[in-house]
Scaffold this motif. Structure first.
Motif, PDB file in Angstrom:
ATOM      1  N   MET A 102       0.815  -1.211   0.000  1.00  0.00           N
ATOM      2  CA  MET A 102       0.000   0.000   0.000  1.00  0.00           C
ATOM      3  C   MET A 102       0.852   1.265   0.000  1.00  0.00           C
ATOM      4  N   GLY A 103       2.099   1.176  -0.370  1.00  0.00           N
ATOM      5  CA  GLY A 103       2.965   2.346  -0.405  1.00  0.00           C
ATOM      6  C   GLY A 103       3.792   2.494   0.856  1.00  0.00           C
ATOM      7  N   GLY A 104       3.162   2.729   1.991  1.00  0.00           N
ATOM      8  CA  GLY A 104       3.868   2.830   3.262  1.00  0.00           C
ATOM      9  C   GLY A 104       3.934   1.479   3.941  1.00  0.00           C
ATOM     10  N   THR A 105       4.506   1.460   5.117  1.00  0.00           N
ATOM     11  CA  THR A 105       4.594   0.215   5.875  1.00  0.00           C
ATOM     12  C   THR A 105       3.242  -0.071   6.510  1.00  0.00           C
ATOM     13  N   THR A 106       2.719  -1.252   6.233  1.00  0.00           N
ATOM     14  CA  THR A 106       1.361  -1.624   6.640  1.00  0.00           C
ATOM     15  C   THR A 106       1.356  -3.022   7.223  1.00  0.00           C
ATOM     16  N   ILE A 107       0.522  -3.249   8.244  1.00  0.00           N
ATOM     17  CA  ILE A 107       0.402  -4.552   8.888  1.00  0.00           C
ATOM     18  C   ILE A 107      -1.017  -5.067   8.685  1.00  0.00           C
ATOM     19  N   PHE A 108      -1.126  -6.324   8.249  1.00  0.00           N
ATOM     20  CA  PHE A 108      -2.411  -6.988   8.070  1.00  0.00           C
ATOM     21  C   PHE A 108      -2.470  -8.169   9.029  1.00  0.00           C
ATOM     22  N   VAL A 109      -3.537  -8.303   9.784  1.00  0.00           N
ATOM     23  CA  VAL A 109      -3.761  -9.451  10.660  1.00  0.00           C
ATOM     24  C   VAL A 109      -4.805 -10.316   9.953  1.00  0.00           C
ATOM     25  N   CYS A 110      -4.416 -11.547   9.617  1.00  0.00           N
ATOM     26  CA  CYS A 110      -5.270 -12.403   8.790  1.00  0.00           C
ATOM     27  C   CYS A 110      -5.471 -13.781   9.420  1.00  0.00           C
ATOM     28  N   VAL A 111      -6.633 -14.382   9.165  1.00  0.00           N
ATOM     29  CA  VAL A 111      -6.941 -15.758   9.532  1.00  0.00           C
ATOM     30  C   VAL A 111      -7.697 -16.366   8.370  1.00  0.00           C
ATOM     31  N   GLU A 112      -7.239 -17.523   7.907  1.00  0.00           N
ATOM     32  CA  GLU A 112      -7.863 -18.251   6.802  1.00  0.00           C
ATOM     33  C   GLU A 112      -8.124 -17.358   5.598  1.00  0.00           C
ATOM     34  N   LYS A 113      -7.092 -16.637   5.171  1.00  0.00           N
ATOM     35  CA  LYS A 113      -7.094 -15.777   3.996  1.00  0.00           C
ATOM     36  C   LYS A 113      -8.027 -14.572   4.103  1.00  0.00           C
ATOM     37  N   THR A 114      -8.533 -14.272   5.298  1.00  0.00           N
ATOM     38  CA  THR A 114      -9.364 -13.093   5.504  1.00  0.00           C
ATOM     39  C   THR A 114      -8.608 -12.146   6.423  1.00  0.00           C
ATOM     40  N   CYS A 115      -8.376 -10.927   5.944  1.00  0.00           N
ATOM     41  CA  CYS A 115      -7.592  -9.965   6.711  1.00  0.00           C
ATOM     42  C   CYS A 115      -8.479  -8.867   7.293  1.00  0.00           C
ATOM     43  N   GLN A 116      -8.113  -8.436   8.494  1.00  0.00           N
ATOM     44  CA  GLN A 116      -8.771  -7.283   9.094  1.00  0.00           C
ATOM     45  C   GLN A 116      -8.262  -6.022   8.395  1.00  0.00           C
ATOM     46  N   LEU A 117      -8.853  -4.878   8.732  1.00  0.00           N
ATOM     47  CA  LEU A 117      -8.395  -3.631   8.132  1.00  0.00           C
ATOM     48  C   LEU A 117      -6.918  -3.422   8.421  1.00  0.00           C
ATOM     49  N   PRO A 118      -6.159  -2.923   7.439  1.00  0.00           N
ATOM     50  CA  PRO A 118      -4.720  -2.718   7.649  1.00  0.00           C
ATOM     51  C   PRO A 118      -4.462  -1.632   8.680  1.00  0.00           C
ATOM     52  N   VAL A 119      -3.368  -1.798   9.425  1.00  0.00           N
ATOM     53  CA  VAL A 119      -2.936  -0.818  10.423  1.00  0.00           C
ATOM     54  C   VAL A 119      -1.473  -0.488  10.169  1.00  0.00           C
ATOM     55  N   THR A 120      -0.990   0.554  10.838  1.00  0.00           N
ATOM     56  CA  THR A 120       0.391   0.987  10.588  1.00  0.00           C
ATOM     57  C   THR A 120       1.325   0.792  11.772  1.00  0.00           C
ATOM     58  N   THR A 121       0.784   0.434  12.948  1.00  0.00           N
ATOM     59  CA  THR A 121       1.660   0.236  14.114  1.00  0.00           C
ATOM     60  C   THR A 121       1.477  -1.169  14.678  1.00  0.00           C
ATOM     61  N   VAL A 122       2.502  -1.652  15.352  1.00  0.00           N
ATOM     62  CA  VAL A 122       2.454  -2.959  15.980  1.00  0.00           C
ATOM     63  C   VAL A 122       1.402  -2.964  17.088  1.00  0.00           C
ATOM     64  N   ASN A 123       1.279  -1.878  17.847  1.00  0.00           N
ATOM     65  CA  ASN A 123       0.268  -1.819  18.905  1.00  0.00           C
ATOM     66  C   ASN A 123      -1.136  -1.993  18.357  1.00  0.00           C
ATOM     67  N   GLU A 124      -1.439  -1.372  17.214  1.00  0.00           N
ATOM     68  CA  GLU A 124      -2.749  -1.537  16.589  1.00  0.00           C
ATOM     69  C   GLU A 124      -2.961  -3.002  16.160  1.00  0.00           C
ATOM     70  N   ALA A 125      -1.927  -3.603  15.619  1.00  0.00           N
ATOM     71  CA  ALA A 125      -2.024  -5.000  15.196  1.00  0.00           C
ATOM     72  C   ALA A 125      -2.222  -5.924  16.391  1.00  0.00           C
ATOM     73  N   LEU A 126      -1.532  -5.642  17.488  1.00  0.00           N
ATOM     74  CA  LEU A 126      -1.700  -6.469  18.695  1.00  0.00           C
ATOM     75  C   LEU A 126      -3.120  -6.374  19.227  1.00  0.00           C
ATOM     76  N   LYS A 127      -3.749  -5.218  19.131  1.00  0.00           N
ATOM     77  CA  LYS A 127      -5.150  -5.086  19.544  1.00  0.00           C
ATOM     78  C   LYS A 127      -6.043  -5.969  18.677  1.00  0.00           C
ATOM     79  N   GLN A 128      -5.763  -6.039  17.378  1.00  0.00           N
ATOM     80  CA  GLN A 128      -6.537  -6.886  16.474  1.00  0.00           C
ATOM     81  C   GLN A 128      -6.332  -8.367  16.782  1.00  0.00           C
ATOM     82  N   LEU A 129      -5.166  -8.713  17.295  1.00  0.00           N
ATOM     83  CA  LEU A 129      -4.864 -10.106  17.597  1.00  0.00           C
ATOM     84  C   LEU A 129      -5.583 -10.611  18.850  1.00  0.00           C
TER      85      LEU A 129
END
Length: 105
Positions: free
Chosen positions: A77-104
């Motif tokens: 997506m241009g910048g650094t982006t984190i996707f949290v996915c399960v069974e090929k379905t990803c949540q909305l992309p985030v830009t920080t590890v803390n945001e990704a940990l909340k999704q996890l």
């Protein structure tokens, strides 16, 4: 397997080649495994930030450019982006590890 999933790779021109080799050996398993995908110029640094948190049974993939890995295709997506996915379905992309940990959670 957890050592492979949590292991770090040195940045280099053959990074995608090494991930492709790993993916080829785990292709069927990777389709169902929960995965965190990190893309963009700071992907390796962001991926390394996850190592301080215990997250069992999760695969971490990252690339600083485009990738041939099915899970990473279309995720640049241009910048650094984190996707949290399960069974090929990803949540909305985030830009920080803390945001990704909340999704996890």
């Amino acid at each position: 397997p957890d050592a492979v999933r949590q292991g770090s790779l040195d940045a280099g021109s053959d990074l995608d080649d090494r991930w492709n080799a790993l993916a080829a050996t785990r292709d069927a398993e990777a389709d169902a495994d929960p995965a965190s995908l990190v893309t963009g110029p700071e992907a390796l640094a962001r991926r390394a930030e996850f190592t301080g948190t215990y997250i069992p049974n999760r695969m971490f993939l990252g690339t600083t450019s485009t990738s041939a890995l099915p899970l990473l295709q279309g995720k640049s997506m241009g910048g650094t982006t984190i996707f949290v996915c399960v069974e090929k379905t990803c949540q909305l992309p985030v830009t920080t590890v803390n945001e990704a940990l909340k999704q996890l959670r």
